[in-house]
Scaffold this active site. Structure first.
Site, mmCIF file in Angstrom:
data_model
loop_
_atom_site.group_PDB
_atom_site.id
_atom_site.type_symbol
_atom_site.label_atom_id
_atom_site.label_comp_id
_atom_site.label_asym_id
_atom_site.label_seq_id
_atom_site.Cartn_x
_atom_site.Cartn_y
_atom_site.Cartn_z
ATOM 1 N N THR A 1 66.469 62.007 -29.337
ATOM 2 C CA THR A 1 65.036 62.216 -29.460
ATOM 3 C C THR A 1 64.755 62.954 -30.768
ATOM 4 O O THR A 1 65.678 63.337 -31.488
ATOM 5 C CB THR A 1 64.497 63.055 -28.290
ATOM 6 N N LYS B 1 66.194 81.236 -25.717
ATOM 7 C CA LYS B 1 66.586 82.576 -26.173
ATOM 8 C C LYS B 1 67.646 83.096 -25.216
ATOM 9 O O LYS B 1 67.642 82.762 -24.021
ATOM 10 C CB LYS B 1 65.400 83.552 -26.154
ATOM 11 N N ASN C 1 57.438 64.407 -15.750
ATOM 12 C CA ASN C 1 58.241 64.431 -16.968
ATOM 13 C C ASN C 1 57.871 65.579 -17.912
ATOM 14 O O ASN C 1 58.699 66.012 -18.712
ATOM 15 C CB ASN C 1 58.086 63.097 -17.711
ATOM 16 N N ALA C 2 56.644 66.086 -17.836
ATOM 17 C CA ALA C 2 56.203 67.126 -18.771
ATOM 18 C C ALA C 2 57.143 68.325 -18.722
ATOM 19 O O ALA C 2 57.504 68.802 -17.644
ATOM 20 C CB ALA C 2 54.783 67.570 -18.435
ATOM 21 N N GLY C 3 57.548 68.795 -19.898
ATOM 22 C CA GLY C 3 58.463 69.931 -19.933
ATOM 23 C C GLY C 3 58.544 70.525 -21.326
ATOM 24 O O GLY C 3 58.223 69.862 -22.324
ATOM 25 N N TYR D 1 65.074 77.558 -18.880
ATOM 26 C CA TYR D 1 65.063 76.103 -18.751
ATOM 27 C C TYR D 1 65.965 75.637 -17.607
ATOM 28 O O TYR D 1 65.572 74.821 -16.763
ATOM 29 C CB TYR D 1 65.511 75.488 -20.071
#
Length: 441
Positions: free
Chosen positions: A382, A289, A282-284, A347
């Site tokens: 969130t 830009k 899950n880490a992200g 991303y």
């Protein structure tokens, strides 16, 4: 009150509704101890699985005849028996009279054979056509109702799809809409207790200090798993809070470190005395830009945390035998990885790569008795989305069939569904948790 607050209130008020701003129906989400649905289920269609459906569902669902005038919470239609394009009218014949009887937060689940596994050309064409039908009917539903398509392998029993049907026919799938899930012909064990389907499993959740990661840890623990909560050392306080809340253990760790996999395995062995059964990547991070304005640090940070770390950690754990037999690997992708997003080339590249990880390792995990899948969130409420300007935020909330943003728990419920041993026949899937976002496939 700040101007932004006033504008947001106006948009989400009866005045906003009168101005044509879509107002999403409050969704019925899962709560332990409550019925999976708040009304009866209708079963119909024509196919080889139709006779098995009543026995599978009647224990936890009330079944009613399709001709009943009463409202219903779900409609399950088996179309595995359709083998020629001329027979597609049977979808209309069965569902047309049912549509206006569906309750708020209702469910339509279409079952078909997996097209690529069919040899007969006509049967394959018919099976593939069900995808267009299911996605379209999902866009017609109102008041929080959803529609999904479950492709079952031609040689699979319905038992292999039981966990999938239970997920879709419950509040756990509240923000999952217009999705296609493939179920293979692998025997999936039935848990002793469907409310604790992860009992006895050890899970790792990265990025667990806050937000979606913390909620994933909570839901996995709710479902019976022991949880190792992982996040960077700087997030130590939040990490400890999550670990305490789920009665798990905390491991401060930079997932991009060369020894990350070794430290995960060591922690699992020393603190829990066993190998890892579930790992949720899950880490992200985001560093948005336009490509023309992006520096290499912004590219590299996103690349290394979001994609390189999950790939290398999974590969090393597999090679070292530190994932238990029947392990479940779950990646967190994104709608950006499917449809792309302006200003997020870094991303979107990594989130598409997470889907590539699922594709690349599905065969190997299946050979080990496990599975690998990914969840692709859309607009989820969130802290990050709360900080967006009002206009883009309100538009983002409504660019889906449910006309609202999802909640972190919606992502977590899908992760927990993938993580259960009862879902081992679900392998190589990417399920969007986006309310059927109007962008992307």
């Amino acid at each position: 009150m700040a101007k932004q607050g006033i504008l947001e209130q106006l948009i989400n008020s009866p005045v906003g509704a009168k101005l044509g701003v879509p107002q999403g129906e409050p969704l019925r989400r899962y709560a332990p101890g409550e019925p999976l649905l708040d009304g009866p289920v209708v079963i119909g269609g024509r196919g080889r699985l139709l006779a098995e459906l009543p026995a599978l569902l009647q224990g936890d669902y009330q079944l009613v005849d399709a001709a009943a005038e009463s409202k219903r919470s779900a409609i399950v239609v088996d179309l595995t028996g359709l083998t020629a394009p001329e027979e597609l009218h049977e979808i209309y014949d069965f569902l047309n009279p049912q549509m206006k009887k569906l309750l708020p937060s209702g469910r339509i689940v279409v079952i078909g054979h997996t097209p690529e596994l069919l040899d007969d050309a006509d049967a394959r064409i018919v099976a593939r056509s069900l995808e267009g039908f299911s996605r379209s009917v999902a866009k017609e539903l109102r008041r929080g109702a959803t529609a999904q398509l479950v492709y079952v392998a031609p040689d699979a029993t319905l038992a292999s799809a039981e966990s999938t049907l239970r997920f879709l026919l419950s509040g756990k799938s509240a923000f999952v809409d217009g999705q296609v899930i493939r179920v293979s012909a692998i025997d999936a064990p039935t848990p002793e207790n469907w409310e604790k389907p992860l009992q006895g499993r050890l899970a790792v959740v990265t990025g667990a200090a806050r937000g979606i990661g913390a909620t994933i840890a909570e839901v996995l623990a709710r479902d019976g798993a022991d949880v190792i909560c992982v996040d960077i050392p700087a997030a130590g306080e939040g990490l400890a809070n999550t670990a305490n809340k789920v009665k798990g253990t905390a491991l401060p760790l930079d997932v991009t470190a060369a020894d990350a996999a070794d430290r995960l395995a060591q922690h699992a062995n020393e603190r829990h005395g066993r190998k890892i059964d579930i790992i949720v990547h899950n880490a992200g991070v985001t560093r948005d830009k336009l490509l023309a304005n992006m520096n290499d640090g912004q590219w590299n940070m996103v690349q290394n945390i979001n994609l390189v770390a999950p790939v290398r950690i999974t590969e090393k754990l597999l090679a070292a035998g530190e994932l238990a037999e029947g392990a479940s690997v779950i990646g967190v992708s994104s709608m950006a990885g499917i449809s792309g997003n302006r200003g997020q080339t870094n991303y979107a590249t990594t989130k598409a790569g997470v889907i590539g990880l699922v594709d690349a390792l599905a065969g190997e995990l299946a050979a080990r008795g496990g599975n690998i899948n990914a969840v692709a969130p859309g607009f989820i409420e969130t802290d990050m989305t709360a900080a967006m300007p009002t206009g883009p935020r309100e538009i983002g909330r409504r660019l889906n069939s449910l006309s609202q943003g999802g909640k972190p728990v919606d992502v977590a419920e899908t992760v927990a569904y993938f993580a259960a041993t009862s879902s081992k026949a679900v392998n190589g899937n990417v399920v969007r948790v986006c309310g059927q976002n109007l962008l992307g496939a």
